[in-house]
Write an enzyme that holds these catalytic residues in place. Structure first.
Site, mmCIF file in Angstrom:
data_model
loop_
_atom_site.group_PDB
_atom_site.id
_atom_site.type_symbol
_atom_site.label_atom_id
_atom_site.label_comp_id
_atom_site.label_asym_id
_atom_site.label_seq_id
_atom_site.Cartn_x
_atom_site.Cartn_y
_atom_site.Cartn_z
ATOM 1 N N THR A 1 20.316 -37.263 0.930
ATOM 2 C CA THR A 1 20.439 -36.517 -0.322
ATOM 3 C C THR A 1 21.575 -35.511 -0.240
ATOM 4 O OG1 THR A 1 18.084 -36.752 -0.833
ATOM 5 C CG2 THR A 1 19.239 -34.936 -1.880
ATOM 6 N N ARG B 1 11.653 -22.538 -7.041
ATOM 7 C CA ARG B 1 12.484 -22.322 -5.856
ATOM 8 C C ARG B 1 12.470 -20.852 -5.432
ATOM 9 N NH1 ARG B 1 18.249 -25.528 -6.820
ATOM 10 N NH2 ARG B 1 17.474 -27.670 -6.513
ATOM 11 N N GLY C 1 15.144 -36.582 -0.164
ATOM 12 C CA GLY C 1 14.919 -37.778 -0.947
ATOM 13 C C GLY C 1 13.734 -38.620 -0.540
ATOM 14 N N CYS D 1 -2.845 -3.587 7.060
ATOM 15 C CA CYS D 1 -2.471 -3.785 8.458
ATOM 16 C C CYS D 1 -2.981 -2.629 9.310
ATOM 17 C CB CYS D 1 -0.964 -3.945 8.595
ATOM 18 S SG CYS D 1 0.014 -2.517 8.093
ATOM 19 N N GLU E 1 0.822 -1.200 0.000
ATOM 20 C CA GLU E 1 0.000 0.000 0.000
ATOM 21 C C GLU E 1 0.863 1.261 0.000
ATOM 22 O OE1 GLU E 1 -2.260 -3.060 2.584
ATOM 23 O OE2 GLU E 1 -0.198 -2.589 2.016
ATOM 24 N N ARG F 1 19.286 -20.599 -9.522
ATOM 25 C CA ARG F 1 20.280 -20.278 -10.536
ATOM 26 C C ARG F 1 19.577 -19.970 -11.863
ATOM 27 N NH1 ARG F 1 21.948 -24.912 -8.090
ATOM 28 N NH2 ARG F 1 21.629 -26.270 -9.885
#
Length: 352
Positions: free
Chosen positions: A217, A205, A286, A96, A73, A228
């Site tokens: 893992t 990600r 994993g 808020c 805002e 990346r």
């Protein structure tokens, strides 16, 4: 909420604006697209978008900035300047109402002279929870609530989950062969899916606060657990679930987020992450960690990438042993989206 006498002077001469549901939806969709830019960069704050419209023209827009401030805002009001007076503000979450490092956004909207506010969701934060909407009403501002609420709730799933369930929203990502395998028996796994799918993973990600993997893992693959190929204001936190010492992963720096090693039951780990402000977790395995999360009912969303290759029964499955004896024990997910990315199939599922 009790307003000061100066607050009561915000309202005179505000024009009475009539609502147009179709236009409200168009401008709120714009605000939601802006809000999405903050995902992964603003935790523990919500990623909010705001659009100011005056006489049918967008005069200001903003979204929550990296680190959580300035708020959407404030960015939109600063962009609009005096054109905010008499405008309609479209906000993806209730403004808020509490004083923190910055004054309340509801107060800023009232002081700017906006005539109407359209919001998508009420903020469940106890410091807000309807108080922001009430401040606007008390200032004489017309208020419309619930516009594109379902879409806003989808975007705010992490923020809402942390506040209402005490844990982050968790996405489990699986990249596999058509027969559900993630690596050959000897561990070879690069690359099952193609470069387009891998680039898509990095984009996802970037929209999460943290990337999580299991200790096996981390020790076997030495993953970088970073974003990346695309620019991002900050790298996600790297979380490794393990009770053992970790191998020497990349240190924290501009290309890597902080590294947290955590241990314990899955539900306790997620509760602890929520306490530390994490709202959205992207888990990349994993198999044993995936099985534990699924068994505990903690997977909110499944992201799958399936490649056109078969690896055979001796290859490693993407979910480890679960202990389920009956089909009814297995968790069910509903299909939300499916499409091709390069030569691979992308599919997204939500917990049923």
């Amino acid at each position: 909420m009790t307003l000061t006498s100066s607050s009561r002077n915000y309202a005179p001469a505000r024009p009475r604006l009539t609502s147009d549901p179709q236009q409200d939806a168009v401008h709120m969709a714009h605000a939601l697209r802006l809000a999405k830019r903050g995902l992964g960069n603003v935790w523990p704050n919500p990623a909010v978008g705001c659009v100011l419209v005056h006489d049918g023209r967008v005069v200001g827009r903003g979204w929550t900035q990296p680190g959580g401030r300035p708020h959407a805002e404030r960015m939109a009001l600063d962009a609009a300047g005096p054109l905010a007076r008499g405008a309609t503000a479209y906000v993806t979450l209730e403004p808020c109402a509490h004083h923190g490092r910055t004054p309340p956004c509801a107060e800023g909207l009232a002081q700017s002279g906006v005539a109407r506010v359209v919001s998508a969701l009420t903020d469940p934060d106890p410091r807000v929870a309807g108080k922001g909407h009430q401040m606007l009403r008390d200032a004489g501002i017309a208020l419309t609530q619930g516009v594109l609420a379902a879409q806003a709730a989808e975007l705010q799933a992490g923020f809402l989950s942390r506040l209402t369930r005490g844990r982050p929203f968790l996405t489990l990502k699986l990249a596999s062969s058509l027969d559900g395998r993630i690596a050959m028996a000897n561990g070879e796994s690069q690359w099952i899916t193609g470069p387009a799918a891998r680039a898509h993973v990095h984009a996802l990600r970037a929209q999460h606060d943290a990337i999580m993997v299991g200790g096996m893992t981390a020790r076997t693959d030495l993953p970088q657990l970073n974003v990346r190929g695309i620019q991002t204001p900050q790298q996600p936190v790297r979380i490794v679930v393990s009770g053992q010492a970790l191998p020497p992963l990349a240190p924290q720096g501009p290309d890597h987020g902080p590294l947290w090693r955590v241990e314990g039951s899955c539900d306790q780990i997620l509760a602890d992450l929520a306490q530390r402000g994490i709202t959205r977790v992207f888990c990349e395995g994993g198999g044993r960690l995936a099985a534990s999360l699924l068994g505990a009912g903690l997977v909110d969303q499944l992201i799958g990438y399936s490649a056109g290759v078969m690896l055979g029964a001796e290859a490693q499955p993407f979910v480890g042993p679960t202990g389920w004896e009956h089909l009814a024990d297995a968790p069910r997910f509903r299909l939300v989206e499916t499409r091709t990315i390069g030569p691979d199939l992308f599919h997204r599922w939500r917990a049923a």
